[in-house]
Design a protein around this motif. Sequence first.
Motif, PDB file in Angstrom:
ATOM      1  N   GLY A  43      34.806  33.813  37.792  1.00 15.38           N
ATOM      2  CA  GLY A  43      34.810  34.428  36.480  1.00 15.38           C
ATOM      3  C   GLY A  43      33.627  35.354  36.234  1.00 15.38           C
ATOM      4  N   ASP A  44      32.855  35.667  37.278  1.00 10.68           N
ATOM      5  CA  ASP A  44      31.651  36.472  37.093  1.00 10.68           C
ATOM      6  C   ASP A  44      31.697  37.800  37.841  1.00 10.68           C
ATOM      7  N   VAL A  45      32.898  38.256  38.190  1.00 10.71           N
ATOM      8  CA  VAL A  45      33.032  39.537  38.873  1.00 10.71           C
ATOM      9  C   VAL A  45      33.143  40.632  37.814  1.00 10.71           C
ATOM     10  N   PRO A  46      32.260  41.612  37.824  1.00 13.67           N
ATOM     11  CA  PRO A  46      32.268  42.645  36.780  1.00 13.67           C
ATOM     12  C   PRO A  46      33.633  43.315  36.626  1.00 13.67           C
ATOM     13  N   GLY A  47      34.046  43.457  35.381  1.00 13.67           N
ATOM     14  CA  GLY A  47      35.298  44.136  35.073  1.00 13.67           C
ATOM     15  C   GLY A  47      36.522  43.254  35.139  1.00 13.67           C
ATOM     16  N   ILE A  48      36.349  41.986  35.553  1.00  8.20           N
ATOM     17  CA  ILE A  48      37.502  41.095  35.699  1.00  8.20           C
ATOM     18  C   ILE A  48      37.301  39.888  34.786  1.00  8.20           C
TER      19      ILE A  48
END
Length: 640
Positions: free
Chosen positions: A203-208
């Motif tokens: 849940g910590d991937v930028p933009g996702i």
Amino acid sequence: MKRLRSTVPLGTPPAWAALQRRVFAELREVYRPVMERYVREDGSLLWPADPNHSGIDALDDAYESFQNWPVLYLLGGNRDYLDLSLREYDAITQQFSRYDSGHGHPMAVKEYEQGYDWFHQGEGYLFFYHLNLAAPDDARNRERSIRYAGFFMNEDPEAPNYDERLKLIRCAYSGSMGPAYRNFTGEPWMYEDWKAFYGLPFGDVPGIAEIEDIRRPEHAAAMGAVMRERMSRGDVIANLAATTMVANAYLHTGEEKYRAWVVEYVDAWIARAELNGGIVPDNVGLSGQIGETFGGKWYGGYYGWTWPHGWLSIGDAVLIAAENATLLTGDATYMNFARTQIEQLTKQGIFDKGMLRVPYKYGDPGLRHRYQLWIPGVLQTEDGEIVSRDGWFEFQPMDPRYPVHLWHMSQEPGDLALARLLRNHDNRDWERIVKKPAKDLGGHDAAWASYLEGLFPDYPEQILRHNLAQIEERLAFIRDDREDPADYTDSYLQKRNPVTVEGLLQLTMGAPLPMYNGGLVMASVAYWDMQAGRPGLPDDVAALVERIEPGRLVLALVNLNAEASRELRVKGGAFGEHRFVSARELGDSDAADDADAVGASAKTAIDDARFIIELQPSTRIRLELEVARFDNKPAYGDAV
């Protein structure tokens, strides 16, 4: 070896006995339309149609298509099933040795997966384990078993999968070419759309922020890059399924090194669970540190707590490991490994609609989860968001196979009570036969356990009628099948396989279906047809394990043949692991749970893993067996 003899006239055959033999009869040649229509003359499968197929997936699906055929032979089914299984294992292995893995190597190298996760290897090699149990004297089975186990014990210099010092398997992908880090490479390593059913792995991937964000190719590539970075190095919980491959070699050889490896590896994961407050982590880095590539997080590993299946894959791995360690050591306290994990989930559960729903997944606390679910019964809010609490989510009924397998191995009353606590009140599957979309045509563990408690007395008849309906449904599907073979997928043959063995295993051997991701057959009894010189029940003989209690079994045997006697050997467990202490014949008036019933015979001392029964024409016998469980060194074969 003690010999017993049936003398009680059969009279009207019990309904379960007639139905059981009818299931055997219906299954006798159902392989014919499968082989004639869906398998080439050389034994290769119709999928993939492209001779230049490339990829790392689906060898497991090919093997799975036949996984229960050796079991049918083991139970007493047609010898053709064993012969075809031996042939198909060879043919499929050779077929997939011709396809490229996408990295310049075949999918199968040295007759084994070049490097794949153990969730899938466990599913695929279930066929191999069953084949070894059914044909332990086959030279190819033995040689392969020893060689395959060697891939995970560093006996092949080209497959250094195991770190002996840190007691870990070095990669989530492993096989005959060692740690398969290469299978995580490729630009970009995409997070495919079909995985949207399972939610986001991180849940910590930028933009996702939600699953729909993955639809954009650049976001899919970004998630894939993070997955590759975090998941490609180190051990994962699903690798516990590798213990069966090593246990399989032990059952052939009895060599201590195999038992020691299984114990060492299982103990290592038990220690990690203790370090993690009782909950087993799903990842450990190459330095031996939990969460090494996940910022210290104990969750997030490949086929771990967060993605894709959560407890579904973790539960299989933990139960498989606990069962294997128990079998090889005789120490049932290993089942506590599985028990503690089930109890941990139970503590986190939410009561809803009169039942306890347990979380199958864990992720970063505070994240919101919204994606298309592929299983029923998961708690959601009115607007469709998946309920989460303190990081736990996907609250749902626990599949009964987990607590039932635990109880079957331990026979602890507390484990049976745990199974009752976790009953599924949505479908009430402990008191009726529920049709379930299981790949192994199973899913009736709760109902079987209820029968053994005396709460579902007509379960034997009901499950056998259900099995007959399953056979007819699959045969009708084949008759009406108009699908173009060019459109087949890797699982085309699984859904056309008409062989069903759950009811036969439960009723005759007192065994649940093995854990599907690579478990062994854990049985109460097994049989050897003395006259035919082969495993299984003789023709015309039906068997029913009526009760399984601590140190005690009640077994009924019937000879439906009015003219010929039948002689069979009864063995304690699939591997002779249990010792029969004594046997006592019970009369018609003796309740199965009444140890002091009037009219019962005196006990006959046995003190052996085997005894012989002669069944006279049209007779029956009902035995109370005192059993010392896991008292013998387990082994393949039925040598006296």
